[in-house]
Design an enzyme around this catalytic site. Structure first.
Site, PDB file in Angstrom:
ATOM      1  N   LYS A  55       3.386   3.710  -0.255  1.00 26.33           N
ATOM      2  CA  LYS A  55       2.090   3.790   0.411  1.00 26.33           C
ATOM      3  C   LYS A  55       2.199   3.152   1.793  1.00 26.33           C
ATOM      4  O   LYS A  55       2.931   2.171   1.978  1.00 26.33           O
ATOM      5  CB  LYS A  55       1.056   3.051  -0.457  1.00 26.33           C
ATOM      6  CG  LYS A  55      -0.381   3.162   0.010  1.00 26.33           C
ATOM      7  CD  LYS A  55      -1.302   2.469  -0.993  1.00 26.33           C
ATOM      8  CE  LYS A  55      -2.762   2.537  -0.616  1.00 26.33           C
ATOM      9  NZ  LYS A  55      -3.634   1.923  -1.654  1.00 26.33           N
ATOM     10  N   SER A 130      -7.316   4.803  -3.262  1.00 27.99           N
ATOM     11  CA  SER A 130      -6.804   5.034  -1.936  1.00 27.99           C
ATOM     12  C   SER A 130      -5.333   5.450  -1.860  1.00 27.99           C
ATOM     13  O   SER A 130      -4.892   5.925  -0.816  1.00 27.99           O
ATOM     14  CB  SER A 130      -6.985   3.767  -1.103  1.00 27.99           C
ATOM     15  OG  SER A 130      -6.282   2.682  -1.673  1.00 27.99           O
ATOM     16  N   SER A 154      -7.042   1.688  -7.087  1.00 33.40           N
ATOM     17  CA  SER A 154      -6.436   2.681  -6.193  1.00 33.40           C
ATOM     18  C   SER A 154      -5.104   3.272  -6.618  1.00 33.40           C
ATOM     19  O   SER A 154      -4.597   4.168  -5.955  1.00 33.40           O
ATOM     20  CB  SER A 154      -6.263   2.092  -4.801  1.00 33.40           C
ATOM     21  OG  SER A 154      -7.481   2.178  -4.109  1.00 33.40           O
TER      22      SER A 154
HETATM   23  N1  GLN Z   1     -11.852   2.432  -4.148  1.00 34.08           N
HETATM   24  C1  GLN Z   1     -11.881   1.001  -4.077  1.00 34.08           C
HETATM   25  C2  GLN Z   1     -12.293   0.568  -2.688  1.00 34.08           C
HETATM   26  O1  GLN Z   1     -12.598   1.397  -1.932  1.00 34.08           O
HETATM   27  C3  GLN Z   1     -10.558   0.438  -4.478  1.00 34.08           C
HETATM   28  C4  GLN Z   1      -9.579   0.424  -3.395  1.00 34.08           C
HETATM   29  C5  GLN Z   1      -8.272  -0.122  -3.839  1.00 34.08           C
HETATM   30  O2  GLN Z   1      -8.018  -0.325  -5.015  1.00 34.08           O
HETATM   31  N2  GLN Z   1      -7.446  -0.367  -2.861  1.00 34.08           N
HETATM   32  O3  GLN Z   1     -12.318  -0.573  -2.357  1.00 34.08           O
END
Ligand code: GLN
Length: 461
Positions: A55, A130, A154
Site C-alpha cells: 500500500k 482504504s 481497511s
Molecule cells: N474506513 C475507515 C476510515 O475511513 C478505516 C480506514 C482505515 O482502516 N485505514 O477511517
C-alpha cells in the site's frame, strides 16, 4: 536471466495488463532493479517466489511513498518499514505500490489524488478501502500477496469486497515503523492473500517485536500456519447478535446462514453472544481516529516533506495554509477539522474523552465474551457487497457505516480476518472471524478449516 529477474518481468507484465484494463490498482511499479531488493540468507526464504504489493502508505526503498496524497507527490522514503525489510529478507519480491484513499482515510479507494481503483470483477463498483489497490491486485492475480493498513477495517473491508483473505493482527503484533501514521493507537499493517495460508504466512514473516517501534508486543514472530484441520470439534464460536442487525443485505444474510451451517457441519459449537456496546463503535471511531489524525498530519507543513506552496504573504502561516490547503484532499481536510474540533478546549470532554470511555466499554465487551470460553466470533465483514463507485461520495456517514462491523476490532485491539464465503450476483461476500488478544493462530486455524467447505465462489441464493 536470473529466476528473480524473470519473476520481476512476469509480474510487471501482469500489472501492466491489469492497469490496461483500467483497474488502477497500482500507483508505482516497474520491472527494474529486482536486485536492489536482495533477500538475505538469514531471512530463511519463507517467501521465496512470492510477489508482494505494498500500500502506498508503507515506506520502501524502491518505489515512491505518497499515501495517495498530492502533499507527498513524488516523495521517496529514505528508510524502509520494518515489515518491508522482513518480507524482502524472506525472499519476497516487492512488486510496486498500490492505490489507497488519501492517508488511508476512506472505505472505497475513491479518495486518492490519483483517482479511484475499480473493482476487478465489476468496473462500475468500488473495491472497498482504504487498501483497495492491494485487495484488487491480489484478487486479480497480479501479485500473490499484499500489505495494507488497518485503522478501522481497511484491510478486511476491501478483502471482503474483492473476494480475498485479509488479516488484521493484534495491535502491536506488527511494527508500525515505516507505516505512515493515521491513528496511532489503532493503526496496524495487515496482510492480503488469495487464501488463508498465504495471508497468514506473510503475517508470520512481518510479525514480532521491533526495537524501532516501542508499541510492538514483546513477542517472537508468529509461527507459519499449519495445515487445515479437518474438524472444529471442541471449538466454540460466538455469534454476536449486534452484528446481524437491520440493514444487512439479503445476500450477506444468506451467505452467513450458509457459512454458519458449514461451521456446525465441521463440528464447531455455535453460541449466541452479545457485545452490547457495538453501536458506539462507529461514532467512537470517527471521533478518535480523526483526533489522532489531526495531530499526526500536522507534520505536512511544506517545510519538511514533499509539496511546498508559498502563499501570498512572505510568512510561515501563509506557507502552511497554501501548502496544506492545496495538498490535502476533501476527506483529509474534513478529518483534520473534525479532529481539531473534538480535541479543542471546551469540547475535549464532550467528545474525545467520551469516545475513549466508549472504546473502553467495547474492549470490555470482547474481554467478557472471550473470557467465557468463546474461542472466536463469526460475523459478516460488511453489511453489503461492493457498492457502486460514486454512490457514497456525497454522504460521508453512509461511507462511514460500511465500517460498522470492522472498526470494533481496531478499537479493542483484537485480531480479526475476513475470508470469502460466497457470492451474490457475482459479487464476493466476506465473513469475519474475530479472536481474543493475541489469538491470531486460533482464527487462522478456524478459517483454514472453513476454506475448503464454505463455497467461496458459489452463489449464496
Ligand atoms: N474506513 C475507515 C476510515 O475511513 C478505516 C480506514 C482505515 O482502516 N485505514 O477511517
Amino acid at each position: 536471466m536470473s529466476e528473480r529477474r524473470a519473476l520481476a518481468a512476469r509480474t510487471a507484465q501482469a500489472i501492466a495488463a491489469l492497469e490496461a484494463r483500467g483497474v488502477h490498482a497500482f500507483v508505482d511499479y516497474s520491472p527494474q532493479e529486482p536486485d536492489a531488493q536482495t533477500p538475505s540468507p538469514q531471512g530463511g526464504g519463507a517467501l521465496k517466489g512470492e510477489t508482494v504489493a505494498l500500500k502506498d502508505n508503507i515506506c520502501d526503498l524502491t518505489f515512491r511513498t505518497t499515501c495517495g496524497s498530492r502533499i507527498l507527490e513524488g516523495w521517496r522514503s529514505p528508510f524502509e518499514a520494518t515489515a518491508v525489510r522482513r518480507l524482502r529478507e524472506a525472499g519476497a519480491l516487492i512488486a510496486g505500490k498500490t492505490n489507497c484513499d488519501e492517508f488511508a482515510m476512506g472505505s472505497s479507494t475513491e479518495f486518492s489524488c490519483y483517482g479511484p481503483t475499480r473493482h476487478p470483477l465489476d468496473a462500475t463498483r468500488a473495491p472497498g478501502g482504504s487498501s483497495g489497490g492491494s485487495a484488487a491486485a491480489v484478487a486479480a492475480g497480479a501479485v500473490s500477496l499484499a500489505l495494507g493498513s488497518e485503522t478501522g477495517g481497511s484491510v478486511r473491508q476491501p478483502a471482503a469486497f474483492c473476494g480475498v483473505v485479509g488479516i488484521k493482527p493484534t495491535y502491536g503484533r506488527v511494527s508500525r515503523y515505516g507505516l505512515v501514521a493515521f491513528g496511532s493507537s489503532l493503526d496496524q499493517i495487515g496482510t492480503f492473500g488469495r487464501d488463508v495460508a498465504g495471508a497468514a504466512r506473510l503475517l508470520a514473516v512481518i510479525s514480532g517485536r521491533d526495537p524501532l517501534d516501542a508499541t510492538t508486543l514483546d513477542r517472537d514472530p508468529l509461527p507459519p500456519p499449519g495445515s487445515a484441520p479437518a474438524s472444529l470439534a471442541g471449538t466454540v464460536i460466538g455469534i454476536p447478535r449486534e452484528y446481524y442487525g437491520e440493514g444487512l443485505h439479503p445476500g450477506v444474510a444468506a451467505a452467513m446462514r450458509r457459512a454458519t451451517d458449514r461451521l456446525r457441519g465441521l463440528g464447531a459449537e455455535l453460541r449466541d453472544v452479545s457485545l452490547p456496546h457495538t453501536r458506539y463503535a462507529v461514532p467512537a471511531y470517527y471521533v478518535l481516529a480523526p483526533a489522532e489524525a489531526s495531530s499526526n498530519l500536522a507534520r505536512y507543513d511544506g517545510v519538511r516533506y514533499g509539496r511546498r506552496v508559498p502563499g501570498d504573504e512572505p510568512d510561515v502561516r501563509s506557507l502552511y495554509r497554501a501548502t496544506r490547503g492545496s495538498g490535502f484532499g476533501p476527506e483529509v481536510r474534513r478529518r483534520i477539522i473534525l479532529g481539531t474540533y473534538v480535541l479543542s478546549a471546551g469540547f475535549h470532554d464532550a467528545y474525545y474523552a467520551k469516545a475513549q470511555r466508549a472504546r473502553e466499554r467495547i474492549r470490555a465487551d470482547f474481554a467478557t465474551v472471550f473470557g467465557a470460553g468463546v474461542h472466536a466470533l463469526f460475523t459478516p465483514t460488511t453489511p453489503t457487497p461492493a457498492f457502486k463507485l460514486g454512490e457514497r461520495l456525497a454522504d460521508p456517514v453512509a461511507m462511514y457505516l460500511s465500517d460498522i462491523y470492522v472498526c470494533t476490532a481496531n478499537l479493542a485491539e483484537v485480531p480479526a480476518l475476513s475470508l470469502p464465503i460466497g457470492r451474490d450476483e457475482g459479487l464476493p461476500i466476506g465473513g469475519q472471524l474475530i479472536g481474543p488478544l493475541e489469538g491470531e493462530a486460533a482464527i487462522v486455524r478456524i478459517a483454514q478449516a472453513m476454506e475448503p467447505v464454505v463455497g467461496a465462489t458459489e452463489e449464496v441464493r
